[in-house]
Design a protein around this motif. Structure first.
Motif, PDB file in Angstrom:
ATOM      1  N   GLN A 162      27.657   2.962  96.267  1.00 55.51           N
ATOM      2  CA  GLN A 162      28.203   4.316  96.437  1.00 55.51           C
ATOM      3  C   GLN A 162      29.492   4.259  97.248  1.00 55.51           C
ATOM      4  O   GLN A 162      29.606   3.470  98.189  1.00 55.51           O
ATOM      5  CB  GLN A 162      27.201   5.223  97.145  1.00 55.51           C
ATOM      6  CG  GLN A 162      26.005   5.604  96.281  1.00 55.51           C
ATOM      7  CD  GLN A 162      25.150   6.678  96.931  1.00 55.51           C
ATOM      8  OE1 GLN A 162      25.071   6.767  98.147  1.00 55.51           O
ATOM      9  NE2 GLN A 162      24.533   7.506  96.107  1.00 55.51           N
ATOM     10  N   LEU A 163      30.447   5.090  96.858  1.00 54.79           N
ATOM     11  CA  LEU A 163      31.681   5.243  97.596  1.00 54.79           C
ATOM     12  C   LEU A 163      31.751   6.686  98.082  1.00 54.79           C
ATOM     13  O   LEU A 163      31.599   7.622  97.289  1.00 54.79           O
ATOM     14  CB  LEU A 163      32.895   4.939  96.719  1.00 54.79           C
ATOM     15  CG  LEU A 163      33.283   3.473  96.523  1.00 54.79           C
ATOM     16  CD1 LEU A 163      32.207   2.704  95.775  1.00 54.79           C
ATOM     17  CD2 LEU A 163      34.615   3.373  95.788  1.00 54.79           C
ATOM     18  N   GLN A 164      31.967   6.852  99.357  1.00 56.44           N
ATOM     19  CA  GLN A 164      32.037   8.177  99.951  1.00 56.44           C
ATOM     20  C   GLN A 164      33.436   8.378 100.519  1.00 56.44           C
ATOM     21  O   GLN A 164      33.797   7.767 101.528  1.00 56.44           O
ATOM     22  CB  GLN A 164      31.000   8.318 101.064  1.00 56.44           C
ATOM     23  CG  GLN A 164      30.988   9.675 101.737  1.00 56.44           C
ATOM     24  CD  GLN A 164      30.411  10.760 100.836  1.00 56.44           C
ATOM     25  OE1 GLN A 164      29.464  10.531 100.105  1.00 56.44           O
ATOM     26  NE2 GLN A 164      31.008  11.938 100.887  1.00 56.44           N
ATOM     27  N   ALA A 165      34.202   9.250  99.870  1.00 50.68           N
ATOM     28  CA  ALA A 165      35.559   9.554 100.328  1.00 50.68           C
ATOM     29  C   ALA A 165      35.530  10.768 101.242  1.00 50.68           C
ATOM     30  O   ALA A 165      34.789  11.724 100.996  1.00 50.68           O
ATOM     31  CB  ALA A 165      36.469   9.815  99.140  1.00 50.68           C
ATOM     32  N   SER A 166      36.334  10.722 102.286  1.00 49.27           N
ATOM     33  CA  SER A 166      36.405  11.845 103.211  1.00 49.27           C
ATOM     34  C   SER A 166      37.767  11.866 103.892  1.00 49.27           C
ATOM     35  O   SER A 166      38.545  10.912 103.762  1.00 49.27           O
ATOM     36  CB  SER A 166      35.296  11.737 104.266  1.00 49.27           C
ATOM     37  OG  SER A 166      35.447  10.551 105.018  1.00 49.27           O
ATOM     38  N   GLY A 167      38.030  12.948 104.621  1.00 53.41           N
ATOM     39  CA  GLY A 167      39.248  13.021 105.413  1.00 53.41           C
ATOM     40  C   GLY A 167      40.309  13.948 104.880  1.00 53.41           C
ATOM     41  O   GLY A 167      41.347  14.139 105.516  1.00 53.41           O
ATOM     42  N   GLY A 168      40.089  14.529 103.714  1.00 48.36           N
ATOM     43  CA  GLY A 168      41.076  15.439 103.168  1.00 48.36           C
ATOM     44  C   GLY A 168      41.143  16.731 103.961  1.00 48.36           C
ATOM     45  O   GLY A 168      40.314  17.004 104.824  1.00 48.36           O
ATOM     46  N   GLY A 169      42.159  17.534 103.658  1.00 51.36           N
ATOM     47  CA  GLY A 169      42.306  18.799 104.344  1.00 51.36           C
ATOM     48  C   GLY A 169      43.658  19.410 104.077  1.00 51.36           C
ATOM     49  O   GLY A 169      44.395  18.966 103.193  1.00 51.36           O
TER      50      GLY A 169
END
Length: 125
Positions: free
Chosen positions: A2-9
């Motif tokens: 699994q790849l979990q992308a985060s940090g956008g905004g």
């Protein structure tokens, strides 16, 4: 895997964001991890990639000098530091990984077997 992308905004023009791609289920010990993006009404495009072997990095011309891809082996996480953001950087950003990718395919989205869910980056002017 699994790849979990985060940090956008939401960020203003000239601002910075750091995206994270946490890889679980398999250690990033070969192949490459990359970032792609897709803006509304446009096709997905390559942004940056990092090869496990040698740590080589590759960038799209549009982000060269502003974006930096890096990794934290202990956390099995790849980052995309984005500086001097422009309105044209607005898109959903996806991380992708493949443990068997060859160098000539590293900018091709269809060469990656594993994808994260995407994180939205909006740059306001």
């Amino acid at each position: 895997v699994q790849l979990q992308a985060s940090g956008g905004g939401l960020v203003q023009v000239g601002g910075s964001l750091r995206l994270s791609c946490a890889v679980s289920g398999r250690t990033f010990n070969s192949g490459a991890v990359a970032w792609f993006r897709q803006a509304p009404g446009k096709e997905r495009e390559f942004v940056a990639a990092l090869r496990r072997s040698g740590g080589y990095t590759y960038y799209a011309d549009s982000v060269e000098g502003r974006f930096t891809i890096s990794r934290d082996n202990a956390k099995n996480t790849v980052y995309l530091q984005m500086n001097s953001l422009k309105p044209d950087d607005t898109a959903v950003y996806y991380c992708a990984a493949d443990w068997n990718i060859i160098l000539s395919d590293i900018r091709r989205g269809d060469a990656y077997d594993y994808w994260g869910q995407g994180t939205l980056v909006t740059v306001s002017s």
